[in-house]
Design a protein around this motif. Structure first.
Motif, PDB file in Angstrom:
ATOM      1  N   GLY A   1      16.507  24.306  41.979  1.00 30.51           N
ATOM      2  CA  GLY A   1      17.608  24.289  42.932  1.00 30.51           C
ATOM      3  C   GLY A   1      18.669  25.326  42.619  1.00 30.51           C
ATOM      4  N   ALA A   2      19.404  25.701  43.639  1.00 28.11           N
ATOM      5  CA  ALA A   2      20.380  26.795  43.524  1.00 28.11           C
ATOM      6  C   ALA A   2      21.507  26.475  42.549  1.00 28.11           C
ATOM      7  CB  ALA A   2      20.951  27.121  44.903  1.00 28.11           C
ATOM      8  N   ILE A   3      21.976  25.242  42.547  1.00 32.86           N
ATOM      9  CA  ILE A   3      23.127  24.911  41.703  1.00 32.86           C
ATOM     10  C   ILE A   3      22.743  24.940  40.228  1.00 32.86           C
ATOM     11  CG2 ILE A   3      24.729  23.053  41.076  1.00 32.86           C
ATOM     12  CD1 ILE A   3      24.970  22.386  44.046  1.00 32.86           C
ATOM     13  N   ASN A   4      21.583  24.441  39.890  1.00 32.80           N
ATOM     14  CA  ASN A   4      21.143  24.531  38.493  1.00 32.80           C
ATOM     15  C   ASN A   4      20.967  25.985  38.054  1.00 32.80           C
ATOM     16  OD1 ASN A   4      21.032  21.899  37.408  1.00 32.80           O
ATOM     17  ND2 ASN A   4      19.160  21.445  38.565  1.00 32.80           N
ATOM     18  N   GLU A   5      20.433  26.811  38.929  1.00 38.06           N
ATOM     19  CA  GLU A   5      20.266  28.224  38.595  1.00 38.06           C
ATOM     20  C   GLU A   5      21.623  28.893  38.370  1.00 38.06           C
ATOM     21  OE1 GLU A   5      18.424  32.263  38.510  1.00 38.06           O
ATOM     22  OE2 GLU A   5      18.425  30.332  37.477  1.00 38.06           O
ATOM     23  N   ALA A   6      22.585  28.606  39.231  1.00 36.42           N
ATOM     24  CA  ALA A   6      23.930  29.173  39.050  1.00 36.42           C
ATOM     25  C   ALA A   6      24.561  28.663  37.753  1.00 36.42           C
ATOM     26  CB  ALA A   6      24.813  28.824  40.242  1.00 36.42           C
ATOM     27  N   SER A   7      24.333  27.397  37.435  1.00 28.71           N
ATOM     28  CA  SER A   7      24.877  26.842  36.191  1.00 28.71           C
ATOM     29  C   SER A   7      24.301  27.557  34.979  1.00 28.71           C
ATOM     30  CB  SER A   7      24.567  25.346  36.113  1.00 28.71           C
ATOM     31  OG  SER A   7      25.162  24.649  37.183  1.00 28.71           O
ATOM     32  N   ARG A   8      22.961  27.817  35.024  1.00 28.41           N
ATOM     33  CA  ARG A   8      22.338  28.558  33.926  1.00 28.41           C
ATOM     34  C   ARG A   8      22.973  29.929  33.760  1.00 28.41           C
ATOM     35  NH1 ARG A   8      19.353  32.882  33.408  1.00 28.41           N
ATOM     36  NH2 ARG A   8      19.165  33.174  35.667  1.00 28.41           N
ATOM     37  N   ILE A   9      23.143  30.634  34.854  1.00 32.23           N
ATOM     38  CA  ILE A   9      23.678  31.997  34.803  1.00 32.23           C
ATOM     39  C   ILE A   9      25.100  32.006  34.258  1.00 32.23           C
ATOM     40  CG2 ILE A   9      24.419  33.947  36.240  1.00 32.23           C
ATOM     41  CD1 ILE A   9      22.022  33.226  38.097  1.00 32.23           C
ATOM     42  N   LEU A  10      25.942  31.150  34.774  1.00 31.07           N
ATOM     43  CA  LEU A  10      27.339  31.136  34.345  1.00 31.07           C
ATOM     44  C   LEU A  10      27.466  30.714  32.883  1.00 31.07           C
ATOM     45  CD1 LEU A  10      29.065  29.584  37.502  1.00 31.07           C
ATOM     46  CD2 LEU A  10      28.929  31.990  36.851  1.00 31.07           C
ATOM     47  N   HIS A  11      26.647  29.771  32.470  1.00 28.23           N
ATOM     48  CA  HIS A  11      26.677  29.337  31.059  1.00 28.23           C
ATOM     49  C   HIS A  11      26.245  30.478  30.141  1.00 28.23           C
ATOM     50  CE1 HIS A  11      26.533  26.746  27.590  1.00 28.23           C
ATOM     51  NE2 HIS A  11      25.272  27.097  27.365  1.00 28.23           N
ATOM     52  N   GLN A  12      25.224  31.220  30.540  1.00 26.85           N
ATOM     53  CA  GLN A  12      24.762  32.314  29.691  1.00 26.85           C
ATOM     54  C   GLN A  12      25.753  33.482  29.695  1.00 26.85           C
ATOM     55  OE1 GLN A  12      20.673  33.344  30.486  1.00 26.85           O
ATOM     56  NE2 GLN A  12      19.931  31.338  29.833  1.00 26.85           N
ATOM     57  N   PHE A  13      26.433  33.700  30.810  1.00 28.04           N
ATOM     58  CA  PHE A  13      27.537  34.678  30.790  1.00 28.04           C
ATOM     59  C   PHE A  13      28.520  34.308  29.668  1.00 28.04           C
ATOM     60  CE2 PHE A  13      27.612  35.980  35.595  1.00 28.04           C
ATOM     61  CZ  PHE A  13      26.427  36.650  35.422  1.00 28.04           C
TER      62      PHE A  13
ATOM     63  N   LYS B   1      35.809  41.406  22.325  1.00 19.69           N
ATOM     64  CA  LYS B   1      37.232  41.741  22.377  1.00 19.69           C
ATOM     65  C   LYS B   1      37.571  42.516  23.648  1.00 19.69           C
ATOM     66  CE  LYS B   1      40.970  43.669  19.546  1.00 19.69           C
ATOM     67  NZ  LYS B   1      41.315  44.344  18.291  1.00 19.69           N
ATOM     68  N   TYR B   2      38.661  42.128  24.281  1.00 21.51           N
ATOM     69  CA  TYR B   2      39.226  42.744  25.472  1.00 21.51           C
ATOM     70  C   TYR B   2      38.399  42.522  26.737  1.00 21.51           C
ATOM     71  CZ  TYR B   2      42.407  45.187  22.299  1.00 21.51           C
ATOM     72  OH  TYR B   2      43.346  45.486  21.344  1.00 21.51           O
ATOM     73  N   LEU B   3      37.273  41.828  26.641  1.00 17.95           N
ATOM     74  CA  LEU B   3      36.458  41.550  27.822  1.00 17.95           C
ATOM     75  C   LEU B   3      36.758  40.152  28.344  1.00 17.95           C
ATOM     76  CD1 LEU B   3      34.098  41.938  29.834  1.00 17.95           C
ATOM     77  CD2 LEU B   3      32.573  41.093  28.021  1.00 17.95           C
ATOM     78  N   THR B   4      37.049  40.047  29.639  1.00 14.34           N
ATOM     79  CA  THR B   4      37.112  38.748  30.300  1.00 14.34           C
ATOM     80  C   THR B   4      36.351  38.831  31.611  1.00 14.34           C
ATOM     81  OG1 THR B   4      39.217  39.245  31.414  1.00 14.34           O
ATOM     82  CG2 THR B   4      39.333  38.096  29.292  1.00 14.34           C
ATOM     83  N   PHE B   5      35.802  37.718  32.017  1.00 13.85           N
ATOM     84  CA  PHE B   5      35.120  37.604  33.308  1.00 13.85           C
ATOM     85  C   PHE B   5      35.396  36.204  33.820  1.00 13.85           C
ATOM     86  CE2 PHE B   5      32.382  36.878  29.745  1.00 13.85           C
ATOM     87  CZ  PHE B   5      31.808  35.641  30.001  1.00 13.85           C
ATOM     88  N   ASN B   6      35.769  36.096  35.060  1.00 15.11           N
ATOM     89  CA  ASN B   6      36.219  34.808  35.574  1.00 15.11           C
ATOM     90  C   ASN B   6      35.522  34.480  36.887  1.00 15.11           C
ATOM     91  OD1 ASN B   6      37.970  32.456  35.899  1.00 15.11           O
ATOM     92  ND2 ASN B   6      38.878  33.612  37.578  1.00 15.11           N
ATOM     93  N   PRO B   7      34.696  33.416  36.907  1.00 20.84           N
ATOM     94  CA  PRO B   7      34.174  32.931  38.183  1.00 20.84           C
ATOM     95  C   PRO B   7      35.248  32.112  38.887  1.00 20.84           C
ATOM     96  CG  PRO B   7      33.282  31.628  36.379  1.00 20.84           C
ATOM     97  CD  PRO B   7      34.165  32.686  35.760  1.00 20.84           C
ATOM     98  N   GLY B   8      35.893  32.710  39.866  1.00 21.87           N
ATOM     99  CA  GLY B   8      37.076  32.087  40.453  1.00 21.87           C
ATOM    100  C   GLY B   8      36.803  31.171  41.620  1.00 21.87           C
ATOM    101  N   VAL B   9      35.693  31.406  42.350  1.00 18.76           N
ATOM    102  CA  VAL B   9      35.367  30.600  43.529  1.00 18.76           C
ATOM    103  C   VAL B   9      33.871  30.337  43.524  1.00 18.76           C
ATOM    104  CG1 VAL B   9      35.368  30.467  46.050  1.00 18.76           C
ATOM    105  CG2 VAL B   9      37.218  31.666  44.874  1.00 18.76           C
ATOM    106  N   ILE B  10      33.478  29.090  43.812  1.00 19.04           N
ATOM    107  CA  ILE B  10      32.058  28.746  43.911  1.00 19.04           C
ATOM    108  C   ILE B  10      31.852  27.824  45.107  1.00 19.04           C
ATOM    109  CG2 ILE B  10      32.300  26.836  42.265  1.00 19.04           C
ATOM    110  CD1 ILE B  10      29.419  27.530  41.308  1.00 19.04           C
ATOM    111  N   VAL B  11      30.822  28.133  45.901  1.00 15.66           N
ATOM    112  CA  VAL B  11      30.492  27.329  47.082  1.00 15.66           C
ATOM    113  C   VAL B  11      28.985  27.104  47.054  1.00 15.66           C
ATOM    114  CG1 VAL B  11      30.633  27.120  49.580  1.00 15.66           C
ATOM    115  CG2 VAL B  11      32.325  28.500  48.366  1.00 15.66           C
ATOM    116  N   GLY B  12      28.524  25.832  47.110  1.00 17.32           N
ATOM    117  CA  GLY B  12      27.094  25.583  47.050  1.00 17.32           C
ATOM    118  C   GLY B  12      26.685  24.324  47.779  1.00 17.32           C
TER     119      GLY B  12
END
Length: 433
Positions: free
Chosen positions: A243-255, A263-274
């Motif tokens: 399913g799509a939500i589990n796949e997105a969870s895997r990706i975001l967790h591995q990010f 150091k000095y790197l940030t990445f922010n998933p600010g909006v999610i719709v599923g």
């Protein structure tokens, strides 16, 4: 006892300033004197432009503020003009130039717009206790624009400006950039290609004992994920998958697992719709989702940003994110796309060298040492678009203040002449090097 202590403090302050001023040349002392003489005029000008609403989308107000500065630059013998912004859906920019010698080419950067649109309750200059004043854009960054003008005014009255090579760019869309960026930021890039040195007069962290030697980038990404809709009782079976939500969870967790400690790197998933069906409008930053707890999710979209200290770090991060995305769970698919934004104002030895020169000027003036702002605390700004082209740069040279981007934004007027003196002496020294 109180009088005794007060006398000691006054004498100490007097001694530090006298000992500092002793390091100034005759020309530099004259610049300091001229700036003090013009300080009331500078405050009056700051009050005038603060009282003109110039929220980014108030095109008329932005241009009105720009015209005030155009007339002032022209009075100094500079070529000054308005660059129309209709091609990138903004009001436009002010550009002012003078080329009078063979010395260093310096660009000075400010912006005309504020975050306070015409419907904001923050619309006027309000004096507070001491040297503090409240008002829209007083510190971010109409105070910085006035510092630029007063710096050039002092150099002009000393007979120096006509011998210098200066380009000023006051953008009209720093707070909400127009698109496409290659048109919106063209005035900055063109000036940077011409210049040797860039000086930014943003208010930085609002503390004049610091300056900005580097800023991180700011760019966007979109992750789109798809799965195979089915009854939830069939999830994980070979024909249905994760399913799509589990796949997105895997990706975001591995990010997070692979990249969050850099150091000095940030990445922010600010909006999610599923869910089963979704809409996601990235222009409006909104979306809708329909789904049921007994249906395997079919669609998902995530919007986020990345901030990096260098182009190399950004490229490496994007490559790592693509690799993570490509390792799909069963019966799912995912793609990630990256869009351009503000580049990094890179951390370089030459920027630190310029900070040292600025700090020495500050100490010679009796204002003390200037330390670098942690690049991790410095957001993107217009000076970022110069980094690829200039030899050295420094930002955060504007008015001291606090509560930026809120209706309580304040500026410290005592820092106006101080920052102007620092800038004027720095430019004089740079052009003599």
């Amino acid at each position: 006892m109180y009088f005794y202590k007060l006398t000691i403090y006054v004498l100490l302050f007097f001694f530090l300033n006298i000992s500092g001023f002793a390091q100034l040349s005759k020309v530099e002392k004259k610049l300091v004197k001229l700036i003090d003489e013009e300080n009331d005029t500078a405050i009056s000008l700051l009050k005038e432009v603060v009282n003109i609403n110039s929220g980014t989308m108030n095109f008329k107000g932005v241009r009105e503020v720009g015209q005030v500065f155009i007339e002032k630059f022209e009075a100094l013998g500079m070529e000054a003009y308005w660059q129309d912004g209709s091609a990138f859906n903004r009001s436009g920019h002010v550009v002012a130039k003078i080329e009078g010698g063979t010395g260093k080419k310096i660009m000075m950067i400010g912006h005309l717009d504020t975050v306070f649109e015409k419907d904001s309750p923050n619309q006027e200059w309000i004096p507070l206790e001491g040297n503090m004043v409240k008002g829209p854009g007083v510190a971010d960054m109409k105070g910085g624009n006035v510092i630029i003008l007063q710096t050039l005014t002092a150099l002009h009255k000393q007979g120096l400006l006509s011998k210098l090579n200066i380009t000023v760019v006051l953008t009209g869309d720093e707070e909400k950039s127009g698109r496409p960026l290659d048109l919106s930021k063209k005035a900055l890039v063109d000036a940077a290609k011409w210049a040797d040195i860039a000086l930014g007069f943003e208010n930085g962290d609002g503390n004049p004992s610091t300056a900005v030697v580097a800023r991180r980038s700011s760019s966007d990404w979109i992750l789109n994920v798809s799965g195979k809709a089915s009854h939830s009782s069939q999830i994980f079976k070979p024909q249905v998958g994760a399913g799509a939500i589990n796949e997105a969870s895997r990706i975001l967790h591995q990010f997070y697992e692979q990249l969050s400690s850099e150091k000095y790197l940030t990445f922010n998933p600010g909006v999610i719709v599923g869910g089963t069906t979704i809409t996601h409008d990235t222009n409006l930053n909104s979306g809708t989702a329909f789904g049921k707890d007994n249906v395997v999710s079919k669609e998902l979209s995530v919007a986020g940003d990345i901030r990096c200290i260098s182009v190399e770090q950004l490229q490496k991060t994007q490559k790592a994110m693509k690799t993570i995305v490509a390792n799909h769970l069963p019966q799912t698919n995912a793609t990630i796309t990256f869009s351009g934004g503000y580049p990094p104002f890179s951390l370089t030895d030459s920027n630190y060298e310029l900070l040292e020169k600025f700090s020495q000027v500050s100490q010679d003036l009796g204002f003390g040492k200037v330390n670098p702002v942690d690049p991790g605390d410095a957001g993107a700004a217009d000076i970022s678009f110069t980094s690829e082209y200039i030899d050295m740069g420094l930002d955060g040279l504007g008015l001291g203040g606090s509560h930026g981007h809120t209706i309580d934004e304040t500026g410290d007027l005592s820092t106006l002449p101080m920052q102007t003196k620092r800038a004027a002496v720095l430019i004089y020294r740079l052009t003599k090097d």
